[in-house]
Scaffold this active site. Structure first.
Site, PDB file in Angstrom:
ATOM      1  N   HIS A 189       3.670  72.227  -2.221  1.00  0.00           N
ATOM      2  CA  HIS A 189       5.072  72.156  -2.630  1.00  0.00           C
ATOM      3  C   HIS A 189       6.065  72.538  -1.532  1.00  0.00           C
ATOM      4  O   HIS A 189       7.114  71.914  -1.403  1.00  0.00           O
ATOM      5  CB  HIS A 189       5.308  73.060  -3.842  1.00  0.00           C
ATOM      6  CG  HIS A 189       4.413  72.751  -4.993  1.00  0.00           C
ATOM      7  ND1 HIS A 189       4.509  71.582  -5.712  1.00  0.00           N
ATOM      8  CD2 HIS A 189       3.390  73.460  -5.560  1.00  0.00           C
ATOM      9  CE1 HIS A 189       3.600  71.576  -6.674  1.00  0.00           C
ATOM     10  NE2 HIS A 189       2.901  72.701  -6.588  1.00  0.00           N
ATOM     11  N   GLU A 223       0.318  76.813  -2.295  1.00  0.00           N
ATOM     12  CA  GLU A 223       1.685  76.524  -2.729  1.00  0.00           C
ATOM     13  C   GLU A 223       2.521  75.963  -1.579  1.00  0.00           C
ATOM     14  O   GLU A 223       3.358  75.075  -1.783  1.00  0.00           O
ATOM     15  CB  GLU A 223       2.335  77.787  -3.297  1.00  0.00           C
ATOM     16  CG  GLU A 223       1.770  78.211  -4.643  1.00  0.00           C
ATOM     17  CD  GLU A 223       2.050  77.202  -5.746  1.00  0.00           C
ATOM     18  OE1 GLU A 223       3.218  76.802  -5.909  1.00  0.00           O
ATOM     19  OE2 GLU A 223       1.097  76.802  -6.444  1.00  0.00           O
ATOM     20  N   HIS A 242       4.698  81.753 -10.176  1.00  0.00           N
ATOM     21  CA  HIS A 242       3.663  80.739 -10.033  1.00  0.00           C
ATOM     22  C   HIS A 242       4.001  79.823  -8.863  1.00  0.00           C
ATOM     23  O   HIS A 242       3.152  79.510  -8.050  1.00  0.00           O
ATOM     24  CB  HIS A 242       3.540  79.938 -11.330  1.00  0.00           C
ATOM     25  CG  HIS A 242       2.405  78.971 -11.331  1.00  0.00           C
ATOM     26  ND1 HIS A 242       1.918  78.406 -12.488  1.00  0.00           N
ATOM     27  CD2 HIS A 242       1.638  78.453 -10.336  1.00  0.00           C
ATOM     28  CE1 HIS A 242       0.908  77.588 -12.202  1.00  0.00           C
ATOM     29  NE2 HIS A 242       0.729  77.587 -10.899  1.00  0.00           N
TER      30      HIS A 242
END
Length: 245
Positions: free
Chosen positions: A105, A101, A54
């Site tokens: 992040h 992502e 994930h």
């Protein structure tokens, strides 16, 4: 708001404030999800009979550097492993998930040398995924997708003992109306040396809110919550009418 922005810019100019993407993080979370559970809630098709990535989430900031754009060409050599272990379950041919992502992040992880480029970030996530082989860790303990239910304590103990630190395990509510929860996601928390440390179990922590943002962005309500200790856990079998991987 304009005054605050001006003060912040002045602080940045004189080195009094560190940009988010340069702020050191103290913990990073390797997050894996069970595709069957995700797709049962998000109404997608999948063919993976193993846990998939994930994300890899540092605990400092989100969207830390909007000027650092995702560039697929920088990780083209990683694409076979990305397609296999970090797939976009909702839109299999799109790189949108990886881009998301990275922006959310990856740009926040770059304060350490081992993650200070797009290629380093994604390759490290893949490395950690293979190191913490959740699929086989559970399988070797006799915990496999089944029509039977498991005790939450058995699942947590298996992961904890094998990896050396308490994980955070997330479930979704069963659609069958029975007193059972469905295994959906596992977070493995790591320190700056990428060694396992205990995860916090708060139901209102930062990454629970990130799940909401992520899934809403991909047109699905967030299904994940911290598993209830006393409720049986269903680890669903991959639906047989899906194409096998």
């Amino acid at each position: 708001m304009r005054a605050i922005a001006l003060v912040t810019l002045l602080f940045l100019a004189y080195g009094l404030v560190t940009p988010f993407y340069l702020q050191p993080w103290s913990k990073i979370t390797l997050t894996l999800h069970w595709p069957q559970t995700f797709c049962e809630t998000a109404h997608c098709k999948q063919h993976f009979k193993y846990w998939t990535l994930h994300g890899l989430w540092p605990n400092t900031g989100m969207d830390c550097n909007n000027t650092w754009k995702f560039n697929m060409s920088e990780i083209q050599d990683l694409k076979p492993d990305m397609d296999k272990y970090w797939p976009n379950l909702l839109h299999p041919t799109s790189v949108q998930f990886w881009s998301y992502e990275w922006h959310k992040h990856g740009t926040c992880a770059t304060s350490v040398e081992s993650l200070n480029s797009q290629h380093k970030y994604f390759s490290k996530a893949l490395e950690l995924y293979k190191q913490f082989d959740l699929t086989n860790t559970l399988k070797n303990a006799g915990i496999e997708p089944s029509e039977q239910n498991y005790q939450f304590d058995d699942i947590e103990r298996c992961i904890w003992q094998h990896f050396g630190a308490q994980p955070k395990i997330q479930c979704v509510a069963s659609t069958k109306g029975e007193h059972v929860q469905v295994l959906g996601q596992v977070e493995i928390c790591l320190n700056r040396d990428f060694m396992p440390i205990a995860c916090e179990k708060s139901k209102e922590d930062l990454w629970s809110r990130v799940n909401d943002v992520l899934l809403n962005r991909f047109s699905a309500p967030s299904p994940f919550h911290v598993c209830d200790f006393g409720t049986p856990v269903h680890y669903p079998v991959v639906t047989e009418n899906k194409t096998r991987h």
